[in-house]
Design a protein around this motif. Structure first.
Motif, PDB file in Angstrom:
ATOM      1  N   THR A 201     -40.416  22.614 -28.550  1.00 26.29           N
ATOM      2  CA  THR A 201     -39.293  21.945 -29.227  1.00 26.29           C
ATOM      3  C   THR A 201     -38.030  22.803 -29.250  1.00 26.29           C
ATOM      4  OG1 THR A 201     -40.005  22.791 -31.386  1.00 26.29           O
ATOM      5  CG2 THR A 201     -40.854  20.630 -30.717  1.00 26.29           C
ATOM      6  N   SER A 202     -38.152  24.066 -28.861  1.00 23.74           N
ATOM      7  CA  SER A 202     -36.988  24.972 -28.926  1.00 23.74           C
ATOM      8  C   SER A 202     -36.091  24.880 -27.697  1.00 23.74           C
ATOM      9  CB  SER A 202     -37.466  26.416 -29.086  1.00 23.74           C
ATOM     10  OG  SER A 202     -38.106  26.870 -27.888  1.00 23.74           O
ATOM     11  N   GLN A 203     -36.518  24.137 -26.679  1.00 23.27           N
ATOM     12  CA  GLN A 203     -35.779  24.085 -25.426  1.00 23.27           C
ATOM     13  C   GLN A 203     -34.878  22.846 -25.353  1.00 23.27           C
ATOM     14  OE1 GLN A 203     -36.067  26.860 -23.299  1.00 23.27           O
ATOM     15  NE2 GLN A 203     -37.053  27.448 -25.226  1.00 23.27           N
ATOM     16  N   ASN A 204     -33.843  22.949 -24.508  1.00 20.19           N
ATOM     17  CA  ASN A 204     -32.897  21.849 -24.311  1.00 20.19           C
ATOM     18  C   ASN A 204     -33.213  21.151 -22.988  1.00 20.19           C
ATOM     19  OD1 ASN A 204     -30.766  20.111 -24.001  1.00 20.19           O
ATOM     20  ND2 ASN A 204     -29.173  21.680 -24.031  1.00 20.19           N
ATOM     21  N   TYR A 205     -33.707  19.912 -23.090  1.00 16.53           N
ATOM     22  CA  TYR A 205     -34.089  19.158 -21.899  1.00 16.53           C
ATOM     23  C   TYR A 205     -33.029  18.123 -21.512  1.00 16.53           C
ATOM     24  CZ  TYR A 205     -38.566  21.008 -23.556  1.00 16.53           C
ATOM     25  OH  TYR A 205     -39.574  21.822 -24.018  1.00 16.53           O
ATOM     26  N   LYS A 206     -31.847  18.217 -22.114  1.00 19.17           N
ATOM     27  CA  LYS A 206     -30.822  17.213 -21.839  1.00 19.17           C
ATOM     28  C   LYS A 206     -30.204  17.390 -20.448  1.00 19.17           C
ATOM     29  CE  LYS A 206     -29.637  16.198 -26.622  1.00 19.17           C
ATOM     30  NZ  LYS A 206     -28.566  16.104 -27.656  1.00 19.17           N
ATOM     31  N   GLU A 207     -30.297  18.609 -19.925  1.00 17.55           N
ATOM     32  CA  GLU A 207     -29.845  18.844 -18.558  1.00 17.55           C
ATOM     33  C   GLU A 207     -30.986  18.510 -17.594  1.00 17.55           C
ATOM     34  OE1 GLU A 207     -28.594  22.868 -18.469  1.00 17.55           O
ATOM     35  OE2 GLU A 207     -26.806  22.514 -19.706  1.00 17.55           O
ATOM     36  N   ALA A 208     -30.698  18.531 -16.301  1.00 17.87           N
ATOM     37  CA  ALA A 208     -31.715  18.222 -15.285  1.00 17.87           C
ATOM     38  C   ALA A 208     -32.955  19.082 -15.516  1.00 17.87           C
ATOM     39  CB  ALA A 208     -31.144  18.462 -13.899  1.00 17.87           C
ATOM     40  N   SER A 209     -34.097  18.432 -15.710  1.00 14.23           N
ATOM     41  CA  SER A 209     -35.299  19.154 -16.128  1.00 14.23           C
ATOM     42  C   SER A 209     -36.542  18.632 -15.429  1.00 14.23           C
ATOM     43  CB  SER A 209     -35.507  19.018 -17.646  1.00 14.23           C
ATOM     44  OG  SER A 209     -34.400  19.527 -18.362  1.00 14.23           O
ATOM     45  N   ALA A 210     -37.432  19.577 -15.150  1.00 10.42           N
ATOM     46  CA  ALA A 210     -38.770  19.238 -14.657  1.00 10.42           C
ATOM     47  C   ALA A 210     -39.778  19.865 -15.594  1.00 10.42           C
ATOM     48  CB  ALA A 210     -38.970  19.751 -13.239  1.00 10.42           C
ATOM     49  N   ILE A 211     -40.711  19.071 -16.085  1.00 11.00           N
ATOM     50  CA  ILE A 211     -41.781  19.565 -16.946  1.00 11.00           C
ATOM     51  C   ILE A 211     -43.061  19.606 -16.118  1.00 11.00           C
ATOM     52  CG2 ILE A 211     -43.207  19.015 -18.954  1.00 11.00           C
ATOM     53  CD1 ILE A 211     -40.650  17.959 -20.284  1.00 11.00           C
ATOM     54  N   VAL A 212     -43.693  20.775 -16.085  1.00  9.12           N
ATOM     55  CA  VAL A 212     -44.807  21.016 -15.168  1.00  9.12           C
ATOM     56  C   VAL A 212     -46.080  21.327 -15.946  1.00  9.12           C
ATOM     57  CG1 VAL A 212     -45.510  22.244 -13.079  1.00  9.12           C
ATOM     58  CG2 VAL A 212     -43.076  22.084 -13.652  1.00  9.12           C
ATOM     59  N   VAL A 213     -47.147  20.605 -15.616  1.00  3.40           N
ATOM     60  CA  VAL A 213     -48.445  20.848 -16.258  1.00  3.40           C
ATOM     61  C   VAL A 213     -49.489  21.154 -15.184  1.00  3.40           C
ATOM     62  CG1 VAL A 213     -47.961  19.412 -18.273  1.00  3.40           C
ATOM     63  CG2 VAL A 213     -48.993  18.363 -16.245  1.00  3.40           C
ATOM     64  N   GLY A 214     -50.477  21.940 -15.576  1.00  2.00           N
ATOM     65  CA  GLY A 214     -51.564  22.283 -14.657  1.00  2.00           C
ATOM     66  C   GLY A 214     -52.866  21.655 -15.104  1.00  2.00           C
ATOM     67  N   THR A 215     -53.938  22.046 -14.455  1.00  2.00           N
ATOM     68  CA  THR A 215     -55.247  21.502 -14.817  1.00  2.00           C
ATOM     69  C   THR A 215     -55.754  22.161 -16.095  1.00  2.00           C
ATOM     70  OG1 THR A 215     -56.475  23.140 -13.524  1.00  2.00           O
ATOM     71  CG2 THR A 215     -55.804  21.125 -12.386  1.00  2.00           C
ATOM     72  N   GLU A 216     -56.646  21.469 -16.787  1.00  2.00           N
ATOM     73  CA  GLU A 216     -57.225  22.031 -18.012  1.00  2.00           C
ATOM     74  C   GLU A 216     -58.067  23.261 -17.704  1.00  2.00           C
ATOM     75  OE1 GLU A 216     -59.142  18.589 -19.920  1.00  2.00           O
ATOM     76  OE2 GLU A 216     -57.560  17.464 -18.907  1.00  2.00           O
ATOM     77  N   ALA A 217     -58.689  23.286 -16.536  1.00  2.00           N
ATOM     78  CA  ALA A 217     -59.578  24.403 -16.187  1.00  2.00           C
ATOM     79  C   ALA A 217     -58.803  25.644 -15.749  1.00  2.00           C
ATOM     80  CB  ALA A 217     -60.533  23.966 -15.082  1.00  2.00           C
ATOM     81  N   ASP A 218     -57.784  25.441 -14.910  1.00  2.00           N
ATOM     82  CA  ASP A 218     -57.119  26.584 -14.273  1.00  2.00           C
ATOM     83  C   ASP A 218     -55.679  26.803 -14.708  1.00  2.00           C
ATOM     84  OD1 ASP A 218     -59.445  27.013 -12.716  1.00  2.00           O
ATOM     85  OD2 ASP A 218     -58.792  25.460 -11.305  1.00  2.00           O
ATOM     86  N   GLY A 219     -55.060  25.835 -15.360  1.00  2.00           N
ATOM     87  CA  GLY A 219     -53.653  25.980 -15.700  1.00  2.00           C
ATOM     88  C   GLY A 219     -52.788  25.971 -14.452  1.00  2.00           C
ATOM     89  N   LEU A 220     -51.622  26.571 -14.561  1.00  2.00           N
ATOM     90  CA  LEU A 220     -50.685  26.621 -13.437  1.00  2.00           C
ATOM     91  C   LEU A 220     -50.831  27.925 -12.660  1.00  2.00           C
ATOM     92  CD1 LEU A 220     -47.538  25.146 -15.215  1.00  2.00           C
ATOM     93  CD2 LEU A 220     -48.736  24.110 -13.285  1.00  2.00           C
ATOM     94  N   THR A 221     -50.506  27.871 -11.376  1.00  2.00           N
ATOM     95  CA  THR A 221     -50.593  29.063 -10.529  1.00  2.00           C
ATOM     96  C   THR A 221     -49.403  29.986 -10.778  1.00  2.00           C
ATOM     97  OG1 THR A 221     -49.420  27.919  -8.750  1.00  2.00           O
ATOM     98  CG2 THR A 221     -51.827  27.806  -8.727  1.00  2.00           C
ATOM     99  N   ASP A 222     -49.510  31.197 -10.255  1.00  2.00           N
ATOM    100  CA  ASP A 222     -48.458  32.191 -10.442  1.00  2.00           C
ATOM    101  C   ASP A 222     -47.134  31.758  -9.821  1.00  2.00           C
ATOM    102  OD1 ASP A 222     -50.041  33.901 -11.892  1.00  2.00           O
ATOM    103  OD2 ASP A 222     -50.705  35.054 -10.141  1.00  2.00           O
ATOM    104  N   GLU A 223     -47.186  30.888  -8.804  1.00  2.00           N
ATOM    105  CA  GLU A 223     -45.944  30.388  -8.210  1.00  2.00           C
ATOM    106  C   GLU A 223     -45.051  29.748  -9.263  1.00  2.00           C
ATOM    107  OE1 GLU A 223     -46.138  28.610  -3.887  1.00  2.00           O
ATOM    108  OE2 GLU A 223     -47.969  28.058  -4.959  1.00  2.00           O
ATOM    109  N   TRP A 224     -45.663  28.980 -10.132  1.00  2.00           N
ATOM    110  CA  TRP A 224     -44.895  28.298 -11.175  1.00  2.00           C
ATOM    111  C   TRP A 224     -44.474  29.266 -12.274  1.00  2.00           C
ATOM    112  CZ3 TRP A 224     -42.681  23.875 -10.328  1.00  2.00           C
ATOM    113  CH2 TRP A 224     -43.234  22.996  -9.387  1.00  2.00           C
ATOM    114  N   ARG A 225     -45.324  30.241 -12.590  1.00  2.00           N
ATOM    115  CA  ARG A 225     -44.954  31.250 -13.595  1.00  2.00           C
ATOM    116  C   ARG A 225     -43.698  31.998 -13.156  1.00  2.00           C
ATOM    117  NH1 ARG A 225     -49.827  32.322 -16.726  1.00  2.00           N
ATOM    118  NH2 ARG A 225     -51.615  31.350 -15.704  1.00  2.00           N
ATOM    119  N   THR A 226     -43.641  32.320 -11.878  1.00  2.00           N
ATOM    120  CA  THR A 226     -42.504  33.069 -11.341  1.00  2.00           C
ATOM    121  C   THR A 226     -41.244  32.203 -11.281  1.00  2.00           C
ATOM    122  OG1 THR A 226     -44.008  34.397  -9.989  1.00  2.00           O
ATOM    123  CG2 THR A 226     -41.694  34.394  -9.353  1.00  2.00           C
TER     124      THR A 226
END
Length: 262
Positions: A201-226
């Protein structure tokens, strides 16, 4: 109108192969759609049907004028055949075969200030269907599948998405390709990752935004973290630190929608 009453008919054998085998769907470039609502949604989205099968004992002929069948061949099938090929119990006695779409990233058109939902490597058809329903409910500008593991036209995805596979602006590509696409278009990337994350809730999504989710088992890869503009998290007050991916996506995407509507 052509009629089929034999389970050994070549058309019926092909339909069953398309239902059961991803390899056949890829090779033929075709897939199966069941139900009046789903077929109408697919037609409205520009999908071309090659055949539409109706079972007169189940399907009401009054619906025929409301289906824009295009160049599709209309075929009557017996109730025995319908019961064999029907994937669901309540599909109004109508089943179609449609041509698939490539869902290329390069074909995606976005508005000036887009909101995009991205899922990396979702595998369970039920989760993919639920994500598609969430994307449709929020009316996001695009839904991307990064590093896809499952055929988008799997009958279980079409069924669990209640036809939202046809209502969303979908692209599938590698994580690297999608990240490059977002960077090129100056779209902020908010990744659902617990490490070094801020409350969503602390972020501003009013500008162009992409929200990214990963799998429940593995989460997101390091590519997305970076690549992330910011890692975001949903505070957990129970004894576990994860929730269903479609539920998490819904919470995050509707916070973005709330901000944009205020």
């Amino acid at each position: 109108m052509k009629s089929i009453s034999s389970l050994h008919n070549k058309n019926i054998k092909q339909l069953l192969q398309l239902q059961e085998k991803s390899r056949t769907r890829r090779k033929e470039g075709l897939f199966v759609v069941e139900g009046l609502r789903e077929i109408n949604l697919a037609i409205a989205a520009g999908y071309m049907f090659t055949e539409i099968y109706t079972c007169p004992e189940v399907f009401s002929a009054e619906h025929i004028p409301h289906i824009n069948t295009g160049n599709a061949t209309l075929i009557n099938i017996s109730q025995e055949v319908y019961q064999k090929i029907a994937y669901r119990n309540s599909t109004e006695g109508i089943i179609g075969i449609a041509k698939n779409k490539p869902h290329l990233l390069s074909a995606i058109e976005l508005p000036e200030n887009p909101l995009i939902l991205i899922a990396e490597a979702p595998e369970k058809p039920g989760n993919i269907g639920a994500l598609l329903r969430t994307a449709d409910a929020a009316n996001v500008d695009a839904f991307f599948i990064a590093n896809p593991r499952t055929d988008l036209y799997n009958p279980n995805i079409i069924r669990s998405s209640v036809g939202c596979v046809f209502t969303n602006n979908i692209a599938m590509a590698s994580s690297a390709e999608i990240i490059a696409f977002l960077k090129e278009k100056n779209i902020n990337i908010y990744t659902a990752i617990l490490q070094k994350a801020k409350n969503y809730t602390s972020q501003n999504y009013k500008e162009a935004s992409a929200i990214v989710v990963g799998t429940e088992a593995d989460g997101l890869t390091d590519e997305w973290r970076t690549a992330a503009t910011q890692n975001i998290k949903i505070p957990m007050e129970g004894k576990i630190d994860s929730m269903n991916v479609s539920v998490a996506a819904g919470i995050l995407i509707f916070e973005a929608k709330r901000q944009r509507n205020n």
